[in-house]
Design an enzyme around this catalytic site. Structure first.
Site, PDB file in Angstrom:
ATOM      1  N   CYS A  78    -157.960 114.198  23.412  1.00 54.40           N
ATOM      2  CA  CYS A  78    -157.822 115.343  24.269  1.00 54.40           C
ATOM      3  C   CYS A  78    -156.847 114.899  25.185  1.00 54.40           C
ATOM      4  O   CYS A  78    -155.534 114.791  24.790  1.00 54.40           O
ATOM      5  CB  CYS A  78    -159.071 115.635  24.849  1.00 54.40           C
ATOM      6  SG  CYS A  78    -159.473 117.270  25.687  1.00 54.40           S
ATOM      7  N   HIS A 180    -161.960 116.944  19.941  1.00 49.76           N
ATOM      8  CA  HIS A 180    -162.974 115.697  20.045  1.00 49.76           C
ATOM      9  C   HIS A 180    -163.522 115.358  18.977  1.00 49.76           C
ATOM     10  O   HIS A 180    -164.482 115.872  18.586  1.00 49.76           O
ATOM     11  CB  HIS A 180    -163.907 116.181  21.235  1.00 49.76           C
ATOM     12  CG  HIS A 180    -163.444 116.276  22.644  1.00 49.76           C
ATOM     13  ND1 HIS A 180    -163.336 115.088  23.444  1.00 49.76           N
ATOM     14  CD2 HIS A 180    -162.852 117.331  23.239  1.00 49.76           C
ATOM     15  CE1 HIS A 180    -162.875 115.632  24.716  1.00 49.76           C
ATOM     16  NE2 HIS A 180    -162.488 116.900  24.403  1.00 49.76           N
ATOM     17  N   GLU A 182    -165.273 112.963  18.472  1.00 48.87           N
ATOM     18  CA  GLU A 182    -166.670 112.331  18.611  1.00 48.87           C
ATOM     19  C   GLU A 182    -167.606 113.568  18.811  1.00 48.87           C
ATOM     20  O   GLU A 182    -168.799 113.414  18.931  1.00 48.87           O
ATOM     21  CB  GLU A 182    -166.656 111.385  19.904  1.00 48.87           C
ATOM     22  CG  GLU A 182    -166.561 112.394  21.333  1.00 48.87           C
ATOM     23  CD  GLU A 182    -165.035 112.572  21.470  1.00 48.87           C
ATOM     24  OE1 GLU A 182    -164.173 112.837  20.631  1.00 48.87           O
ATOM     25  OE2 GLU A 182    -164.866 112.938  22.853  1.00 48.87           O
TER      26      GLU A 182
END
Lengths: 199, 273
Positions: A78, A180, A182
């Site tokens: 990001c 993202h 994750e």
């Protein structure tokens, strides 16, 4: 194998830590230049504003750039991806790490900003980060600024025009994801796994 | 292409054994019925785009156990998570984000102190501050607070008034004006619930949702009233919402999230597979 997750006091970086642990390669959060120097890979997360994040990262800039230059795998996420660029228009015109050429600019036109949600990747070139990931896979974005598509673009996404979703330096060891991983379910976890395989 | 989001909402309360449970779940195939972590995992597997956890006890004790739920979920579910319910301070937000949530919702506390939105978004970034707006139609158009008149489904004109404390207290604030204000204060998203439709299963309040979507340039989550998947379609196709929140239709196992998405895709709504 030691992965340094750069902890500069901003962002929900524990999600990245959890994701790496889930794929079997735990990283360690650190802001110590010595630990970053000694790491086998570096992850730079980022949430917040460009200027304040760059200011926090400034003391680590030299070691990060030196290790990227030495070929150590690096993943920016990001804002951590945006910091790879030469500069960003967010908060004026602020210098980034300059690992890849180009400028980060705000989304313009009649768009809802932030660009928030799941969008599809359009793969532009091969990269180990994308091993086993199909063209058109969906990942989770939340951001208000973006970089245009250029020679460094590994994958693009479309929101009021194409922008860079994944960028890599020429050597390929430094990659940045605007989204993202994750928070991108199975696809994102596979990317984290692929990143650890770059070590 | 940016897809429309389907978000199951988990109303988390304290169960008879003192543990955390999700209210109203009659979902089969769970080892422990109502366990929030298991339910979150199941919804993730079904293709949920995000998860919302609302602490409906909104108490101090509630928050401590909620943090445990968030931490356990974050260890195994890797999609965005939003947490709301009784959030009053910057410290509340910090502890919830640290536990692994990506966004928080503010509601009553923001109405009582709008600068809290500014303070929170400056501190953590707009992207993680969702303002939950609860509203109810008010047909008294002579009310000096009535600013935006919306024609309801039955043809009656009304303005929408923001309500707080779970709908128990009207505030005299026009919901459309409040939506614009929270955007300008730095909120990154709006979760809009109309008390006219909440719990009815007759569909979202498309009229006020559409009006809010047109008034702001931040994403809007439609909430309150989903009884079937056609209602979700309407939230996107008629009201132009960016995301649709639902609880009971998923909790009762009437539809899986995959089925809802399959239906939406067949009707031309872009959704993540």
């Amino acid at each position: 194998m030691k992965i340094a997750i750069v902890d500069y006091g901003a962002g929900n970086i524990r999600s990245v830590e959890r994701g790496l642990a889930f794929v079997g390669t735990p990283g360690a959060m650190t802001c110590d230049p010595g630990e970053i120097e000694a790491a086998d890979a570096i992850v730079l997360p980022g949430v917040g504003a460009f200027e304040s994040c760059m200011r926090q990262v400034a003391p680590l800039q030299q070691v990060i750039c030196r290790r990227i230059e030495a070929g150590v795998p690096f993943l920016g996420i990001c804002l951590g991806m945006q910091m790879l660029y030469q500069e960003s228009e967010e908060g004026g015109l602020i210098k980034g790490l300059g690992v890849v050429p180009g400028r980060v600019t705000r989304f313009s036109g009649n768009l809802k900003v932030p660009h928030m949600g799941w969008n599809s990747l359009s793969v532009r070139k091969e990269h180990p980060l994308l091993t086993g990931i199909a063209d058109g896979s969906y990942v989770y974005f939340v951001h208000s600024y973006r970089a245009g598509v250029d020679a460094g673009t590994v994958a693009a996404a479309e929101y009021g025009g194409d922008f860079t979703a994944i960028v890599a330096n020429e050597a390929g060891n430094a990659v940045g994801a605007q989204f993202h991983p994750e928070k991108s379910g199975a696809v994102g976890l596979r990317m984290l796994k692929n990143f650890t395989a770059m070590i | 292409m940016l897809t429309k989001r389907i978000i199951p909402c988990l109303d988390v309360t304290i169960g008879p054994d003192g543990g955390r449970v999700v209210k109203g779940v009659e979902f089969v195939n769970l080892r422990r019925a109502g366990d929030p972590v298991e339910l979150a995992r199941a919804y993730n597997e079904q293709g949920a785009d995000e998860l919302v956890f609302l602490d409906i006890t909104a108490s101090h004790e509630g928050r401590a156990t909620m943090i445990d739920v968030i931490e356990r979920t974050a260890n195994e579910v890797f999609i965005p998570m939003t947490v709301g319910g009784g959030i009053k301070t910057i410290g509340d937000i910090r502890s919830i984000l640290r536990a692994g949530a990506d966004k928080i919702t503010v509601n009553t506390s923001a109405v009582k102190n709008p600068s809290f939105i500014r303070e929170a978004s400056d501190m953590f970034g707009s992207q993680c501050i969702v303002t939950a707006i609860d509203c109810r139609s008010n047909t008294n158009l002579k009310d000096p607070n009535a600013r935006n008149v919306i024609t309801k489904k039955d043809g009656t004109p009304a303005w929408y008034e923001v309500v707080i404390y779970g709908g128990r207290q009207p505030t005299g604030i026009d919901a459309i004006e409040w939506a614009k204000q929270v955007e300008s204060l730095g909120s990154g998203e709006i979760m809009l619930t109309s008390m006219d439709t909440d719990g009815t299963k007759d569909g979202y309040d498309l009229y006020v949702t559409k009006a809010v979507c047109e008034a702001v340039r931040i994403p809007v989550i439609a909430s309150g009233g989903a009884g079937n998947i056609e209602h979700m379609y309407e939230a996107f196709a008629v009201a132009d919402a960016d995301a649709a929140l639902a609880a009971s239709i998923f909790h009762f196992g009437e539809y899986t999230i995959g089925q809802a998405k399959g239906y939406l895709r067949s009707k031309g709504i872009p959704v993540r597979p």
